[in-house]
Structures are given as structure tokens and as C-alpha cells.
Scaffold this motif. Structure first.
Motif, PDB file in Angstrom:
ATOM      1  N   VAL A  89     -18.865 -33.370  11.982  1.00  0.00           N
ATOM      2  CA  VAL A  89     -17.974 -34.279  12.968  1.00  0.00           C
ATOM      3  C   VAL A  89     -17.415 -33.205  13.548  1.00  0.00           C
ATOM      4  O   VAL A  89     -17.250 -31.892  13.190  1.00  0.00           O
ATOM      5  CB  VAL A  89     -17.000 -35.216  12.466  1.00  0.00           C
ATOM      6  N   ASP A  90     -17.361 -33.177  15.019  1.00  0.00           N
ATOM      7  CA  ASP A  90     -16.471 -32.591  16.029  1.00  0.00           C
ATOM      8  C   ASP A  90     -15.383 -33.281  16.865  1.00  0.00           C
ATOM      9  O   ASP A  90     -15.809 -34.379  17.105  1.00  0.00           O
ATOM     10  CB  ASP A  90     -17.568 -31.765  16.964  1.00  0.00           C
ATOM     11  N   PRO A  98      -6.601 -41.745  17.034  1.00  0.00           N
ATOM     12  CA  PRO A  98      -6.574 -41.174  18.366  1.00  0.00           C
ATOM     13  C   PRO A  98      -7.314 -40.030  18.538  1.00  0.00           C
ATOM     14  O   PRO A  98      -7.451 -39.591  19.648  1.00  0.00           O
ATOM     15  CB  PRO A  98      -4.875 -40.647  18.295  1.00  0.00           C
ATOM     16  N   GLN A  99      -8.214 -39.732  17.634  1.00  0.00           N
ATOM     17  CA  GLN A  99      -9.231 -38.457  17.888  1.00  0.00           C
ATOM     18  C   GLN A  99     -10.392 -38.680  18.812  1.00  0.00           C
ATOM     19  O   GLN A  99     -10.894 -39.605  18.783  1.00  0.00           O
ATOM     20  CB  GLN A  99      -9.415 -37.739  16.384  1.00  0.00           C
ATOM     21  N   PRO A 100     -10.675 -37.905  19.464  1.00  0.00           N
ATOM     22  CA  PRO A 100     -11.842 -37.844  20.515  1.00  0.00           C
ATOM     23  C   PRO A 100     -13.039 -37.201  19.615  1.00  0.00           C
ATOM     24  O   PRO A 100     -13.072 -36.259  19.229  1.00  0.00           O
ATOM     25  CB  PRO A 100     -11.580 -36.978  21.398  1.00  0.00           C
ATOM     26  N   GLN A 101     -14.134 -38.060  19.507  1.00  0.00           N
ATOM     27  CA  GLN A 101     -15.302 -37.904  19.192  1.00  0.00           C
ATOM     28  C   GLN A 101     -16.476 -38.650  19.273  1.00  0.00           C
ATOM     29  O   GLN A 101     -17.203 -39.320  18.750  1.00  0.00           O
ATOM     30  CB  GLN A 101     -15.001 -38.150  17.513  1.00  0.00           C
ATOM     31  N   ILE A 102     -16.846 -38.419  20.789  1.00  0.00           N
ATOM     32  CA  ILE A 102     -17.679 -39.111  21.421  1.00  0.00           C
ATOM     33  C   ILE A 102     -19.194 -39.038  20.686  1.00  0.00           C
ATOM     34  O   ILE A 102     -19.883 -39.658  20.584  1.00  0.00           O
ATOM     35  CB  ILE A 102     -17.930 -39.110  22.674  1.00  0.00           C
ATOM     36  N   ALA A 103     -19.506 -37.653  20.350  1.00  0.00           N
ATOM     37  CA  ALA A 103     -20.587 -37.472  19.845  1.00  0.00           C
ATOM     38  C   ALA A 103     -20.863 -38.067  18.296  1.00  0.00           C
ATOM     39  O   ALA A 103     -22.127 -38.630  18.294  1.00  0.00           O
ATOM     40  CB  ALA A 103     -21.042 -36.015  19.861  1.00  0.00           C
ATOM     41  N   TYR A 104     -19.963 -38.122  17.678  1.00  0.00           N
ATOM     42  CA  TYR A 104     -19.940 -38.314  16.097  1.00  0.00           C
ATOM     43  C   TYR A 104     -19.994 -40.110  16.230  1.00  0.00           C
ATOM     44  O   TYR A 104     -20.958 -40.613  15.724  1.00  0.00           O
ATOM     45  CB  TYR A 104     -18.844 -38.070  15.504  1.00  0.00           C
TER      46      TYR A 104
END
Length: 281
Positions: free
Chosen positions: A125-126, A182-188
Motif C-alpha cells: 500500500v502507498d 482519511p488516508q489517500p490511497q487511490i492506487a490501493y
């Protein structure tokens, strides 16, 4: 059914866990995996290791732990062998390398004589804002999470077909159903949505070969990775989960064992969410 949650450093439990199938209560006999061989990608630590342990506890004759890092992979295989008496071997592999994956699955089949269960657990995850996401990192994550799962299933296919069937368990995520906050993780998020829909495609195409394909979608789980996240995020995750806590790794074990075993022989193309009610809201 609560199973142990061993770690590579945990002491060995009693060897009596691998009781003969006939000694089990009738209702539990269908969950036994005696004589079966499993492959777990990303099985050296965390959720992958916990699920590998649950399968070994049900009587596997052999298990292959696939990971890119031998420093965790070798001890994991040794630990599973010592705890459960399972013939456990580590195979160093990059799940994004097609030739390496296919040759490794061939070596596993040669080593154990069959491949009956595959758990596609390797993933990363990123966290980047969408507008700042480095495309190279986006591609890498998609290659591991989605491409690696595809290659694991495709690499297992010829051996499962020759063996008359099998069970492939993909590891999705509640992030494949909802957008986390609230974390941004569009690719995951995109990768896990892809894993779930890919699983359904495999299930439909391979049903005629008696190869069942399902997925497990965990919610927020309490693993070692949690320590690296912003604790304000962690508190928010707990507050947004109806059960008001994170899941423990062992709480995926029952779902993995069910999908791997004869207890789920008419189940294919299904995603099982284990998220404390998060996606029910």
C-alpha cells in the motif's frame, strides 16, 4: 472456530492439532485439509502468515510460502514445520515476474505432487494524494496487488486442472468496496476493486474445471504495519468501524479455512468481507 495465531517466533503448540479426520466431530470433518498442498504468496508475515498457519493446522501435507524476502520467508517456513508438522518450504519469488512465477509453481508441483489451494496474499500500500501520485509507484502497486494475483492464479491453473480442481483465495479489501478515509490511497483502492472483479471473472471461466475462486476482503487489521501509520488515522478507523476496534489477524483464519476446504464446495465467485461492519454502513 478459533485457531492459534502463531508468529515466526512463537513456541510450538501441541502436535495433536493434526488429528485424523475420522477423529473430528462430523461437522468439522469437511474443514479438514489432510493430504492437501497449499501455496501462499506473501505468506511470510502478517495476514498471509496467519492464514497459512490456519491451513496448516487443518492438516495440510505441504505448504509453499512465497515471498521476495528470504529473511522472513525462511523462518516462516521453519516455524510452520515445527508447529504443525507440515512439510513447509520457502520459495523466493517476485510475484510480478511471469517467468519466475510459472517456473516456481512448476517446482512446487514437482516438490509436493499437487497444488490444491492457493492464497494470493502478496500486496503493498502507498499513501499519496491523487494529484501527486508518482506514476511509477502507481504502476508498481498495481503490478504487485493486481498483476501478482493474476500471475499466481494463472501459474496454478495447469496443475489444478490436471488434478481435477482446487481453490484459489484472492485477498481483496474493504477498500475494493468503499473509499477509505482519511488516508489517500487511490492506487490501493483501485487495485483491490480490480482483484475482487478479477476473482469473479476467474470463477466464471474456471468453474468448468472445478477450480473455485473466491476472495476475502479484510477491514482494518491490527498488524505490524499499523505502527507506521499516523495514529490519528488509526483512531479514526476505529471510530468509523461499528465494532469500534480493529480486527486481529487470526480473525481471517476461519474464512480462509472455509474457502480452502470442502465446507465451501458450492461457493465460487464470492467475496467475504471481514471488516467489523465497516462496509455495512
Amino acid at each position: 472456530m478459533v485457531l492459534p495465531v502463531p508468529t515466526p517466533d512463537a513456541p510450538a503448540p501441541a502436535a495433536a492439532m493434526q488429528a485424523p479426520v475420522s477423529a473430528l466431530p462430523m461437522a468439522f470433518q469437511q474443514f479438514a485439509l489432510n493430504g492437501k498442498v497449499a501455496v501462499v504468496t506473501g505468506g511470510a508475515q502478517g495476514l498471509g502468515y496467519s492464514m497459512a498457519a490456519s491451513l496448516c493446522s487443518a492438516g495440510l501435507v505441504g505448504i509453499a510460502i512465497l515471498d521476495i524476502n528470504p529473511l522472513v520467508g525462511e523462518p516462516a517456513a521453519i516455524s510452520l514445520n515445527e508447529q504443525f508438522g507440515t512439510n513447509a518450504k520457502f520459495f523466493r519469488v517476485d510475484v510480478t515476474d511471469e517467468l519466475m512465477m510459472k517456473s516456481t509453481f512448476g517446482a512446487i508441483n514437482d516438490e509436493f505432487g499437487s497444488i490444491d489451494v492457493v492464497v494470493c496474499s502478496a500486496g503493498v500500500v502507498d499513501n499519496y494524494n491523487a494529484e501527486d501520485y508518482p506514476y511509477a509507484k502507481f504502476q508498481r502497486l498495481m503490478n504487485i496487488n493486481l498483476g501478482g494475483s493474476f500471475l499466481a492464479a494463472q501459474s496454478a491453473f495447469p496443475y489444478m486442472r490436471a488434478n481435477g480442481g482446487g481453490s484459489i483465495i484472492f485477498i481483496g479489501s474493504m477498500s475494493g468496496h468503499v473509499v477509505n478515509f482519511p488516508q489517500p490511497q487511490i492506487a490501493y483502492n483501485a487495485s483491490k476493486a480490480g482483484v475482487i472483479h478479477m476473482m469473479k471473472s476467474f470463477a466464471v471461466e474456471w468453474a468448468k474445471y472445478k477450480i473455485r475462486c473466491n476472495s476475502i476482503s479484510p477491514g482494518y487489521m491490527h498488524t505490524g504495519l499499523i505502527e507506521s501509520f499516523d495514529q490519528n488515522w488509526v483512531n479514526t478507523w476505529k471510530s468509523m468501524t461499528p465494532m469500534a476496534r480493529m480486527g486481529e489477524p487470526h480473525e481471517l483464519q476461519g474464512a480462509a479455512l472455509w474457502l480452502a476446504s470442502n465446507a465451501s464446495t458450492f461457493v465460487t465467485g464470492t467475496d467475504v468481507t471481514v471488516d467489523g461492519g465497516y462496509t455495512a454502513m
